[in-house]
Design a protein around this motif. Structure first.
Motif, PDB file in Angstrom:
ATOM      1  N   VAL A 145      48.239  -0.737   0.768  1.00 56.70           N
ATOM      2  CA  VAL A 145      47.974  -2.255   0.674  1.00 56.70           C
ATOM      3  C   VAL A 145      49.009  -3.175   0.124  1.00 56.70           C
ATOM      4  O   VAL A 145      49.075  -4.179   0.539  1.00 56.70           O
ATOM      5  N   THR A 146      49.964  -2.692  -0.718  1.00 52.44           N
ATOM      6  CA  THR A 146      50.972  -3.395  -1.010  1.00 52.44           C
ATOM      7  C   THR A 146      51.996  -3.532  -0.011  1.00 52.44           C
ATOM      8  O   THR A 146      52.454  -4.730   0.123  1.00 52.44           O
ATOM      9  N   ASN A 147      52.196  -2.646   0.707  1.00 54.24           N
ATOM     10  CA  ASN A 147      53.199  -2.809   1.752  1.00 54.24           C
ATOM     11  C   ASN A 147      52.549  -3.767   3.178  1.00 54.24           C
ATOM     12  O   ASN A 147      53.389  -4.339   3.947  1.00 54.24           O
ATOM     13  N   ALA A 148      51.105  -3.846   3.120  1.00 55.36           N
ATOM     14  CA  ALA A 148      50.667  -5.046   4.003  1.00 55.36           C
ATOM     15  C   ALA A 148      50.789  -6.189   3.658  1.00 55.36           C
ATOM     16  O   ALA A 148      50.948  -7.177   4.536  1.00 55.36           O
TER      17      ALA A 148
ATOM     18  N   VAL B  70      61.650 -11.252  -7.652  1.00 56.14           N
ATOM     19  CA  VAL B  70      60.537 -10.848  -8.139  1.00 56.14           C
ATOM     20  C   VAL B  70      59.597 -10.516  -7.097  1.00 56.14           C
ATOM     21  O   VAL B  70      58.926  -9.633  -7.044  1.00 56.14           O
ATOM     22  N   ALA B  71      59.307 -11.486  -6.106  1.00 57.72           N
ATOM     23  CA  ALA B  71      58.537 -11.329  -5.018  1.00 57.72           C
ATOM     24  C   ALA B  71      58.642 -10.102  -4.120  1.00 57.72           C
ATOM     25  O   ALA B  71      57.873  -9.130  -3.582  1.00 57.72           O
ATOM     26  N   ILE B  72      60.165  -9.848  -3.641  1.00 58.06           N
ATOM     27  CA  ILE B  72      60.352  -8.655  -3.014  1.00 58.06           C
ATOM     28  C   ILE B  72      60.252  -7.407  -3.821  1.00 58.06           C
ATOM     29  O   ILE B  72      59.709  -6.316  -3.112  1.00 58.06           O
ATOM     30  N   THR B  73      60.515  -7.553  -4.971  1.00 56.31           N
ATOM     31  CA  THR B  73      60.267  -6.178  -5.717  1.00 56.31           C
ATOM     32  C   THR B  73      58.650  -5.983  -5.784  1.00 56.31           C
ATOM     33  O   THR B  73      58.089  -4.934  -5.849  1.00 56.31           O
ATOM     34  N   ALA B  74      57.788  -6.962  -5.946  1.00 58.60           N
ATOM     35  CA  ALA B  74      56.298  -6.804  -6.064  1.00 58.60           C
ATOM     36  C   ALA B  74      55.891  -6.004  -4.622  1.00 58.60           C
ATOM     37  O   ALA B  74      54.908  -5.347  -4.837  1.00 58.60           O
TER      38      ALA B  74
END
Length: 572
Positions: free
Chosen positions: A399-402, A425-429
């Motif tokens: 789900v996160t990768n989507a 922060v956004a890329i890490t998330a």
């Protein structure tokens, strides 16, 4: 979905004002009119009530109405989903063809008993090409210069060629690099030599090698395929394709929350379907090994040779020279001619405002690569921790990768404003998922080994087994894989800066330098050659270093019986 629903309230901006300007452009933005818009959409009820109403309606197949156009959301999302799936299908074909082309030389060399241990510089270069830069370059070459393909829109298969190439080439480079590494490790195992000595045909050996190699990379292949849809925002923007990525970006920009939630939900469904399909394929390949809890572990067995240092050495020296040469030059003053061509005084030329591109690229190394390394380290820690719980991390990872990094960047920028820290922060998330999936696969395989399964019978606790026996064997491969993600992280940061969600002018960041030169790529290509070359050099350096064997090459033993004794060992 909840975070998306909270976007207007987290950003502190007035959703009522945005909707008033979009729906009723002739009305003044008075308090009375804003209150009417709020009452019409029910914004005065609060975000949690609105989210609950939306989720309840979605269970009945109703995605609600657009806050901007007032029309039902579901038909538009369905049409955009069909476009994105078609584009993804073409991109997958290109990615698989490129990955196969990268794997064929390794397979041929292995079947002939030779070692093909390239550093993957070609695959790293493919992976390092920014999708938005590749899309713009293909647009100029294929549409403007050659006139072979239409530049914009979506009316037939011919409109899908250039965007599919822009998406498929980086994805195919990454899939090919991971598969080549797995195949090399398989051919380094002793059973392949035993099979060849026993007279196994090339077809039989090839089938066995692929069945042994593919389960280790199928999880990553699934994540790459998911990313083809989630990460197509920039490509769809360049080619004006009415796909799901462009729809979600437009909805996020205009704070059209129902459309944004429906688009994100479609991305999540695609992620679940692709993740389930790759999981089923992995189970089918492993077969009895998985059913009997005897999954074989693929660990590096190669020794390091001097020539393996050539590619990373050349890439490192070139990047170092570029950085040093630009660090001591002025990256901010517009003292040169506008769009001056490269010369002895300006080795990379000047940009549209007359600034030295070499200075901006060289000084951007510290910002771009420093931020990318920090993000990779954070993702490594998150991936190692969550990967220790394979069953719990599988669904959240898919789900996160989507979630496209650009959407995450929009959410973070809405709260804290566009900045390098917010982009990190956004890329890490959204970037820890591949490392968690890879860690989970290695942990599952290591836990199935006989000596690990015997430890609980000897009184060793689960925590001690994980800390002292499983993790030490997993950290090395996962760290090398994390370095493989460095180019992708740097490209994601560049994409956010390209869309104005990361570094802000006049910062000398590679993505920002690329964005500033994109409008002039046709008549002044040097404005993008410098930052693009730096990205490729950094990618080749990271990939080749992560692929280096950790052991130096050992001198051959003088005992003549060593080879025969080695081949006489039992085959697992």
């Amino acid at each position: 979905m909840l975070l998306v629903g909270l976007l207007p309230w987290m950003s502190g901006s007035s959703a009522e004002y945005t909707i008033l300007r979009a729906r009723y452009a002739d009305l003044p933005a008075t308090q009375e009119n804003l209150a009417l818009v709020s009452a019409e959409l029910g914004l005065d009820r609060g975000p949690l009530v609105i989210f609950w109403d939306w989720a309840s309606a979605m269970m009945r197949g109703d995605a609600g109405e657009s806050w901007i156009s007032g029309r039902p959301v579901l038909p538009g999302v369905t049409d955009a989903l069909g476009v994105s799936l078609t584009l993804m299908g073409f991109a997958i074909i290109i990615a698989l063809l490129l990955a196969c082309a990268l794997c064929v030389p390794v397979l041929i060399a292995g079947l002939r008993g030779r070692s093909a241990r390239g550093s993957g510089a070609a695959a790293a270069a493919f992976t390092a090409l920014p999708e938005f830069l590749l899309a713009a370059s293909l647009l100029v070459i294929g549409s403007v210069w050659l006139g072979w393909f239409p530049p914009y829109g979506w009316q037939g298969a011919q409109h899908a060629v250039l965007p599919a190439l822009a998406l498929g080439i980086p994805g195919g480079g990454l899939i090919g690099r991971l598969t080549v590494e797995a195949i090399n490790q398989t051919f380094a195992e002793r059973w392949t030599v035993t099979w060849q000595m026993a007279g196994a045909s090339h077809r039989v050996l090839l089938t066995a090698v692929l069945r042994r190699s593919l389960p280790a990379v199928l999880g990553q292949v699934g994540l790459v395929l998911i990313g083809l849809t989630g990460g197509a925002v920039a490509v769809e923007q360049v080619f004006a394709i009415p796909g799901l990525g462009r729809l979600t970006l437009g909805a996020a920009t205009s704070q059209d929350i129902p459309a944004l939630q429906a688009g994100m939900l479609a991305l999540v469904i695609i992620a679940i379907l692709i993740g389930s399909a790759t999981g089923l394929a992995r189970r089918a390949l492993l077969g009895p090994a998985l059913r009997h809890d005897a999954v074989p572990v693929q660990m590096p067995q190669r020794s390091r040779r001097t020539r393996d240092l050539i590619v990373p050495g050349l890439a490192g020296v070139a990047l170092l020279l570029l950085t040093v040469a630009g660090t001591f030059r002025d990256a901010y003053s517009a003292v040169n001619g506008r769009l001056t061509a490269p010369s002895l005084m300006l080795p990379l030329g000047s940009d549209a405002t007359g600034r030295d591109i070499l200075a901006r690229v060289g000084q951007g190394t510290w910002t771009t690569l420093g931020t990318a390394l920090a993000v990779v380290f954070a993702c490594l820690l998150i991936g190692l921790f969550l990967g220790c719980f394979p069953r719990l991390s599988a669904g959240p990872a898919e789900v996160t990768n989507a979630a496209p990094p650009i959407i995450a960047g929009l959410l973070v920028a809405a709260v804290s404003g566009p900045s390098v820290l917010g982009a990190a922060v956004a890329i890490t998330a959204v970037s820890w998922a591949p490392l968690a999936v890879y860690t989970a696969g290695l942990v599952t395989e290591m836990s199935s080994r006989t000596h690990i399964k015997m430890l609980p019978l000897l009184g060793v606790g689960r925590v001690r087994i994980m800390v002292h026996h499983v993790l030490p064997a997993v950290i090395g491969p996962v760290t090398r894989h994390a370095m493989l993600r460095l180019p992708g992280i740097a490209l994601a940061l560049a994409a956010l800066s390209f869309l104005g969600l990361g570094a802000q002018p006049p910062a000398p960041e590679w993505g920002l330098v690329l964005a500033e030169g994109m409008s002039y790529v046709e008549r002044a290509p040097w404005t993008v050659v410098g930052p693009a070359s730096a990205l490729i050099l950094a990618s080749v350096l990271a990939v080749s270093l992560s692929s280096l064997p950790t052991r130096p090459k050992k001198k051959p033993h003088r005992r003549a019986s060593a080879t025969s004794a080695e081949y006489s060992q039992p085959v697992g």
